[in-house]
Scaffold this motif. Structure first.
Motif, short mmCIF file in Angstrom:
data_model
loop_
_atom_site.label_atom_id
_atom_site.label_comp_id
_atom_site.label_asym_id
_atom_site.label_seq_id
_atom_site.Cartn_x
_atom_site.Cartn_y
_atom_site.Cartn_z
N LEU A 121 0.81 -1.22 0.00
CA LEU A 121 0.00 0.00 0.00
C LEU A 121 0.84 1.27 0.00
CD1 LEU A 121 -2.81 -1.05 2.50
CD2 LEU A 121 -3.08 -0.57 0.05
N TYR A 122 2.01 1.23 0.60
CA TYR A 122 2.82 2.43 0.72
C TYR A 122 4.01 2.43 -0.25
CZ TYR A 122 -0.19 2.81 4.68
OH TYR A 122 -1.32 2.86 5.47
N ASP A 123 4.04 1.44 -1.15
CA ASP A 123 5.07 1.40 -2.18
C ASP A 123 4.68 2.31 -3.34
OD1 ASP A 123 6.53 -0.47 -0.74
OD2 ASP A 123 5.66 -2.19 -1.80
N SER A 124 5.64 2.61 -4.18
CA SER A 124 5.42 3.50 -5.32
C SER A 124 5.49 2.71 -6.63
CB SER A 124 6.48 4.60 -5.32
OG SER A 124 6.46 5.31 -6.53
N LYS A 125 4.55 2.97 -7.52
CA LYS A 125 4.64 2.38 -8.85
C LYS A 125 5.85 2.93 -9.58
CE LYS A 125 -0.15 0.97 -9.25
NZ LYS A 125 -1.39 1.00 -10.01
N GLY A 126 6.36 4.05 -9.11
CA GLY A 126 7.58 4.61 -9.67
C GLY A 126 8.81 3.78 -9.36
N ASP A 127 8.73 2.87 -8.39
CA ASP A 127 9.85 1.98 -8.08
C ASP A 127 10.00 0.86 -9.11
OD1 ASP A 127 10.42 3.47 -5.82
OD2 ASP A 127 9.26 2.17 -4.48
N VAL A 128 8.99 0.67 -9.95
CA VAL A 128 9.04 -0.36 -10.98
C VAL A 128 9.59 0.27 -12.25
CG1 VAL A 128 7.66 -1.93 -12.39
CG2 VAL A 128 7.07 -1.58 -9.98
N ASP A 129 10.71 -0.26 -12.73
CA ASP A 129 11.28 0.25 -13.98
C ASP A 129 10.48 -0.33 -15.15
OD1 ASP A 129 12.76 1.25 -16.06
OD2 ASP A 129 14.57 0.09 -15.60
N MET A 130 9.60 0.47 -15.69
CA MET A 130 8.74 0.00 -16.77
C MET A 130 9.44 0.01 -18.12
SD MET A 130 5.05 1.49 -15.66
CE MET A 130 4.41 1.15 -14.02
N GLY A 131 10.58 0.65 -18.20
CA GLY A 131 11.35 0.63 -19.44
C GLY A 131 10.94 1.71 -20.41
N THR A 132 11.75 1.86 -21.45
CA THR A 132 11.53 2.94 -22.40
C THR A 132 10.45 2.61 -23.43
OG1 THR A 132 13.32 2.09 -23.76
CG2 THR A 132 13.87 3.84 -22.19
N ARG A 133 10.16 1.37 -23.61
CA ARG A 133 9.09 0.95 -24.54
C ARG A 133 7.94 0.41 -23.73
NH1 ARG A 133 12.69 -1.91 -29.24
NH2 ARG A 133 13.43 0.05 -30.13
N SER A 134 7.20 1.31 -23.12
CA SER A 134 6.13 0.87 -22.23
C SER A 134 4.96 1.84 -22.22
CB SER A 134 6.68 0.72 -20.80
OG SER A 134 7.18 1.96 -20.34
N ILE A 135 3.80 1.28 -21.90
CA ILE A 135 2.57 2.05 -21.74
C ILE A 135 2.02 1.68 -20.37
CG2 ILE A 135 0.22 2.43 -22.58
CD1 ILE A 135 1.25 1.55 -25.38
N HIS A 136 1.63 2.68 -19.60
CA HIS A 136 1.04 2.46 -18.28
C HIS A 136 -0.37 3.06 -18.30
CE1 HIS A 136 1.28 3.43 -13.67
NE2 HIS A 136 0.38 2.51 -13.94
N ILE A 137 -1.36 2.24 -17.96
CA ILE A 137 -2.75 2.71 -17.88
C ILE A 137 -3.23 2.51 -16.45
CG2 ILE A 137 -5.10 2.46 -18.78
CD1 ILE A 137 -3.85 1.25 -21.34
N ASP A 138 -3.72 3.58 -15.85
CA ASP A 138 -4.11 3.56 -14.44
C ASP A 138 -5.25 4.55 -14.23
OD1 ASP A 138 -3.89 3.69 -11.45
OD2 ASP A 138 -1.96 2.73 -11.81
N TYR A 143 -0.30 7.82 -9.49
CA TYR A 143 0.47 6.64 -9.87
C TYR A 143 1.03 6.79 -11.28
CZ TYR A 143 -1.88 4.64 -5.79
OH TYR A 143 -2.36 4.42 -4.53
N LEU A 144 0.29 7.46 -12.15
CA LEU A 144 0.81 7.73 -13.50
C LEU A 144 1.98 8.70 -13.43
CD1 LEU A 144 -2.52 8.03 -15.51
CD2 LEU A 144 -0.81 6.20 -15.70
N ARG A 145 1.85 9.72 -12.60
CA ARG A 145 2.92 10.73 -12.52
C ARG A 145 4.22 10.14 -11.98
NH1 ARG A 145 -1.18 15.30 -10.68
NH2 ARG A 145 -1.65 16.11 -12.75
N GLU A 146 4.13 9.18 -11.06
CA GLU A 146 5.35 8.62 -10.49
C GLU A 146 5.96 7.52 -11.37
OE1 GLU A 146 3.76 7.51 -6.66
OE2 GLU A 146 3.35 5.45 -7.30
N SER A 147 5.23 7.06 -12.34
CA SER A 147 5.69 6.00 -13.23
C SER A 147 6.71 6.53 -14.24
CB SER A 147 4.46 5.44 -13.96
OG SER A 147 4.77 4.92 -15.21
N ASN A 148 7.61 5.65 -14.69
CA ASN A 148 8.57 6.06 -15.72
C ASN A 148 8.20 5.50 -17.09
OD1 ASN A 148 9.34 3.36 -15.49
ND2 ASN A 148 11.53 3.80 -15.62
#
Length: 191
Positions: A121-138, A143-148
């Motif tokens: 619950l207190y972890d960040s989705k930004g801690d997950v390296d989604m990579g340069t070829r990625s799409i995040h839908i939330d 959570y979108l802002r902290e995502s890479n």
């Protein structure tokens, strides 16, 4: 088959109707008639002031919740088609019980290969390296802002809520052939 583009999908209120299910459970519990679209705060306290501390989080862990949640309309077809193009990940935050039950529910209800990433619950989705070829839908702007992720898309099940205000980027409001077509075009751009 390993694809080059990753698609990260949130679970709650992105691919399943979580708020609707939680609202139905709380309406039965408290003999109320609240509509999910009327809830403004993520913890439901604006419509269910009688909730005890952490009760909303507890409902998200209950077996009743997992017995009743359903995929949003169009998700099954979208996942099946996009699995031909993307490595698909479901990324979600929750308590250990919630995450275990989500993973079990996914295995039971989604037939295509999907990787599950469960965060506390207190972890960040930004801690997950989604990579340069990625799409995040939330459905949650924070959570979108902290995502890479390279491309970030807000899934807006409910308009103008505490958790989805202030997004200036791409928005989806439902899963349909058009959203699948957009994701396939983004796939080609990211290749």
């Amino acid at each position: 088959m390993q694809h080059k583009v990753r698609l990260y999908l949130d679970f709650d209120d992105t691919i399943v109707d979580s708020l609707e299910c939680v609202t139905e459970i709380l309406n039965r519990r408290y003999n109320t008639n609240v509509k999910a679209e009327d809830i403004e705060r993520w913890d439901g306290s604006d419509q269910f002031p009688m909730l005890k501390d952490n009760e909303m989080e507890e409902v998200f862990c209950e077996q009743e919740f997992f017995n009743n949640i359903k995929l949003k309309d169009g998700v099954k077809e979208m996942l099946e088609e996009l699995s031909l193009y993307f490595d698909i990940y479901i990324i979600s935050k929750g308590s250990p019980t919630n995450l275990r039950r989500k993973q079990e529910w996914i295995q039971k209800n989604i037939s295509i290969p999907i990787k599950f990433i469960g965060l506390g619950l207190y972890d960040s989705k930004g801690d997950v390296d989604m990579g340069t070829r990625s799409i995040h839908i939330d459905d949650h702007v924070g959570y979108l802002r902290e995502s890479n992720a390279c491309v970030k898309i807000l899934f807006e099940s409910y308009k103008d809520k505490e958790w989805n205000r202030g997004w200036e980027g791409i928005r989806f409001t439902r899963w349909c052939a058009y959203t699948t077509k957009i994701l396939k075009k983004l796939y080609l751009q990211l290749m």
